[in-house]
Structure formats: structure tokens, C-alpha cells
Enzyme design. Structure first.
Site, PDB file in Angstrom:
ATOM      1  N   ASP A   1      -6.377   5.558   1.024  1.00  0.00           N
ATOM      2  CA  ASP A   1      -5.588   6.656   0.472  1.00  0.00           C
ATOM      3  C   ASP A   1      -5.408   6.522  -1.038  1.00  0.00           C
ATOM      4  O   ASP A   1      -5.740   5.488  -1.629  1.00  0.00           O
ATOM      5  CB  ASP A   1      -4.222   6.758   1.177  1.00  0.00           C
ATOM      6  CG  ASP A   1      -3.504   5.412   1.307  1.00  0.00           C
ATOM      7  OD1 ASP A   1      -3.891   4.456   0.624  1.00  0.00           O
ATOM      8  OD2 ASP A   1      -2.543   5.336   2.078  1.00  0.00           O
TER       9      ASP A   1
ATOM     10  N   HIS B   1       3.937   5.486   9.414  1.00  0.00           N
ATOM     11  CA  HIS B   1       2.683   6.053   8.916  1.00  0.00           C
ATOM     12  C   HIS B   1       1.612   4.975   8.770  1.00  0.00           C
ATOM     13  O   HIS B   1       1.904   3.805   8.554  1.00  0.00           O
ATOM     14  CB  HIS B   1       2.880   6.871   7.626  1.00  0.00           C
ATOM     15  CG  HIS B   1       3.138   6.107   6.361  1.00  0.00           C
ATOM     16  ND1 HIS B   1       3.890   6.634   5.336  1.00  0.00           N
ATOM     17  CD2 HIS B   1       2.753   4.879   5.927  1.00  0.00           C
ATOM     18  CE1 HIS B   1       3.934   5.757   4.346  1.00  0.00           C
ATOM     19  NE2 HIS B   1       3.251   4.684   4.675  1.00  0.00           N
TER      20      HIS B   1
ATOM     21  N   GLU C   1       1.597  10.898   7.833  1.00  0.00           N
ATOM     22  CA  GLU C   1       3.034  10.886   8.093  1.00  0.00           C
ATOM     23  C   GLU C   1       3.325  11.393   9.512  1.00  0.00           C
ATOM     24  O   GLU C   1       2.536  12.159  10.069  1.00  0.00           O
ATOM     25  CB  GLU C   1       3.746  11.804   7.084  1.00  0.00           C
ATOM     26  CG  GLU C   1       3.538  11.400   5.607  1.00  0.00           C
ATOM     27  CD  GLU C   1       4.387  10.202   5.164  1.00  0.00           C
ATOM     28  OE1 GLU C   1       4.677   9.312   5.992  1.00  0.00           O
ATOM     29  OE2 GLU C   1       4.737  10.144   3.969  1.00  0.00           O
TER      30      GLU C   1
ATOM     31  N   ASN D   1       8.285   4.519   8.388  1.00  0.00           N
ATOM     32  CA  ASN D   1       8.368   5.624   9.347  1.00  0.00           C
ATOM     33  C   ASN D   1       7.186   5.622  10.312  1.00  0.00           C
ATOM     34  O   ASN D   1       6.982   6.580  11.053  1.00  0.00           O
ATOM     35  CB  ASN D   1       8.447   6.967   8.601  1.00  0.00           C
ATOM     36  CG  ASN D   1       7.201   7.244   7.760  1.00  0.00           C
ATOM     37  OD1 ASN D   1       6.256   6.432   7.744  1.00  0.00           O
ATOM     38  ND2 ASN D   1       7.179   8.374   7.067  1.00  0.00           N
TER      39      ASN D   1
HETATM   40  C1  GLP Z   1       2.046   2.842   1.457  1.00  0.00           C
HETATM   41  C2  GLP Z   1       0.558   2.997   1.761  1.00  0.00           C
HETATM   42  C3  GLP Z   1       0.237   2.564   3.157  1.00  0.00           C
HETATM   43  C4  GLP Z   1       0.855   1.213   3.405  1.00  0.00           C
HETATM   44  C5  GLP Z   1       2.350   1.332   3.344  1.00  0.00           C
HETATM   45  C6  GLP Z   1       3.101   0.041   3.697  1.00  0.00           C
HETATM   46  O1  GLP Z   1       2.792   3.937   1.834  1.00  0.00           O
HETATM   47  N1  GLP Z   1       0.069   4.330   1.596  1.00  0.00           N
HETATM   48  O2  GLP Z   1      -1.165   2.550   3.348  1.00  0.00           O
HETATM   49  O3  GLP Z   1       0.467   0.733   4.638  1.00  0.00           O
HETATM   50  O4  GLP Z   1       2.649   1.703   2.022  1.00  0.00           O
HETATM   51  O5  GLP Z   1       3.211  -0.762   2.584  1.00  0.00           O
HETATM   52  P1  GLP Z   1       3.835  -2.203   2.495  1.00  0.00           P
HETATM   53  O6  GLP Z   1       2.756  -3.123   2.900  1.00  0.00           O
HETATM   54  O7  GLP Z   1       4.216  -2.329   1.063  1.00  0.00           O
HETATM   55  O8  GLP Z   1       4.994  -2.227   3.382  1.00  0.00           O
END
Ligand code: GLP
Length: 242
Positions: free
Chosen positions: A68, A139, A144, A137
Site C-alpha cells: 500500500d 485492516h 478497512e 481495527n
Molecule cells: C498501517 C499499514 C498496514 C500495517 C498497519 C499496522 O496502517 N498500512 O499495512 O499493517 O499500519 O502497523 P503497525 O505494524 O505499526 O502496527
């Protein structure tokens, strides 16, 4: 059921995560890697850089496809996912720049950029190993929760909770982009193997719902229950309910 590994320490978490990626590259140097950003993979990428410097792993023939990217941030913005990948991994290993792919969130036409990314992934074939994190959440990528999920790469409007969670990387929440381009659920589930990295106590509940609750679009990570080859690598705090 996914294969759940609970790491005893941060060092072990990074060793195991990097070890899974390195073993794949050793057996298949031309592997297609699906990569993720977020804080959970940072130490794993750091360990991979060390393994590369020790001569244990090479990315020279590998290809990477990121999950992403924010819409509207210049490619070289400090918080773009392209910058993140360059700084945490690509600049420190022997992967060829032209073999690294991140959705073009800076494109003047993000929908077209998303369609182009879908085509790129179709031409590449199945990803060998998809790295994932999970949002608070539920995702995955930036898919989402909602009444429906999309299969292929598309433009999404970020949840306020996601913008709030990611505001820590920007000087204020107003600066967090409102949209992103993300690989869709079908693309993610097409990967031959998935490695889900989860760290921190605040993820304990969502990861338990995702792995043990019903499969629902309201918890996108729950769709991973339908995939035959998922490894969940959790630290002690994140893994306390699974
Ligand atoms: C962001 C990214 C996701 C990732 C998520 C969790 O929103 N778009 O791909 O998995 O964060 O991140 P973290 O590893 O910092 O909890």
C-alpha cells in the site's frame, strides 16, 4: 488454522521473521516478496540487512511488491511508504531499484495507478511470501473494515481510527492523508505463503478476533483464516489471547 509462533523477545521475533524471508531467498533467489510497512516489520527488515551484510542472503534476483501507499504524498516525502522501504530495507541490500514496486500514491490519477498495479501483479504471477501487519481495527494493507471488501488494488478512504493511529508519524493528524492505494484482499490471499507480524499488547484482542472469531469483512484480517499457509509471528503481548 494458522501456524502461530510466539517470540520470547524482540530479538527472537526479528530473528524468526528475517529467517523465514532469508530461507525463502536461499531456496528461491528469484522470489516475489510482498512487503509491508508499519512498525511491526521494522526490526525484521533490520535483521535482514544484517544477514545480507554477513553474506547469508541476497536480493539480487528478487522482486518486491508493496501492499500500500498513501495518496497525495510526494514519493520522497519522509512518511511515504516508498521512503520507508528505501530507508528500512532497499537502500541497504542488493535489490535492484527497478525490481521494487510500491503503488504510485503520488500519481495525479490514483484510480488509474491502482489499476496499473493490479495489472503489474497479474503479470508478475503469485507472490511467494506476503508479509502483513494488522491495523488496530483489523485492516490488512489498507483494506478497512466494512460491509464489503475489494479484491484487487484500489483507492480507499482511510478510517478516522487509522488516521489517528498513524498520526504519530506526522506532526499532526491533519497531515495524515485521507486516502491510500492498497492491494485488495484477493491479491493478498493469492500469495503462496503469508507471514503476519504482530507486536504489542494493543493488538492482542484484534488478532484473537481475526484468528479465532468469525470470518467477516468487519475484520479484514479474519479472511486470512481461509488461506492454507499463514504464519502468525507475535510477541508475548500481542499473542497473549491466541
Ligand atoms: C498501517 C499499514 C498496514 C500495517 C498497519 C499496522 O496502517 N498500512 O499495512 O499493517 O499500519 O502497523 P503497525 O505494524 O505499526 O502496527
Amino acid at each position: 488454522m494458522p501456524n502461530i509462533i510466539k517470540a520470547q523477545s524482540e530479538e527472537q521475533f526479528n530473528d524468526i521473521g528475517a529467517g523465514i524471508i532469508a530461507s525463502l531467498l536461499q531456496s528461491n533467489p528469484k522470489a516475489l516478496l510482498g512487503l509491508a510497512t508499519g512498525s511491526s516489520p521494522v526490526g525484521v527488515y533490520g535483521r535482514l540487512v544484517e544477514l545480507y551484510k554477513e553474506g547469508s542472503v541476497s536480493f539480487a534476483q528478487a522482486q518486491s511488491y508493496n501492499l500500500d501507499e498513501y495518496v497525495g504524498l510526494p514519493v520522497d516525502h519522509p512518511e511515504s511508504y516508498r521512503t520507508f522501504m528505501n530507508e528500512k530495507l532497499f537502500n541497504h541490500v542488493d535489490i535492484l531499484a527497478e525490481n521494487t514496486h510500491v503503488p504510485l500514491g503520488a500519481s495525479p490519477d490514483p484510480a488509474q495507478a491502482a489499476a496499473g498495479y493490479t495489472e503489474l501483479l497479474r503479470q508478475a504471477g503469485r507472490i511467494d511470501l506476503q508479509i502483513l501487519g494488522v491495523g488496530l481495527n483489523g485492516h490488512i494493507g489498507f483494506n478497512e473494515p466494512g460491509d464489503e471488501l475489494q479484491g484487487f488494488t484500489h483507492v480507499v478512504t482511510l478510517d478516522e481510527s487509522t488516521r489517528k493511529a498513524n498520526a504519530r508519524f506526522f506532526s499532526s493528524i491533519e497531515e495524515v492523508p485521507k486516502q491510500a492505494i492498497t492491494m485488495g484482499i484477493a491479491s493478498i490471499l493469492q500469495a503462496k505463503q503469508i507471514l503476519l507480524l504482530v507486536r504489542g499488547g494493543e493488538k492482542a484482542e484484534i488478532i484473537a478476533r481475526a484468528m479465532q472469531g468469525p470470518v467477516t469483512t468487519k475484520v479484514p484480517a479474519s479472511l486470512l483464516q481461509t488461506h492454507p499457509n499463514v504464519i502468525v509471528l507475535a510477541d508475548q503481548e500481542a499473542g497473549r489471547l491466541i
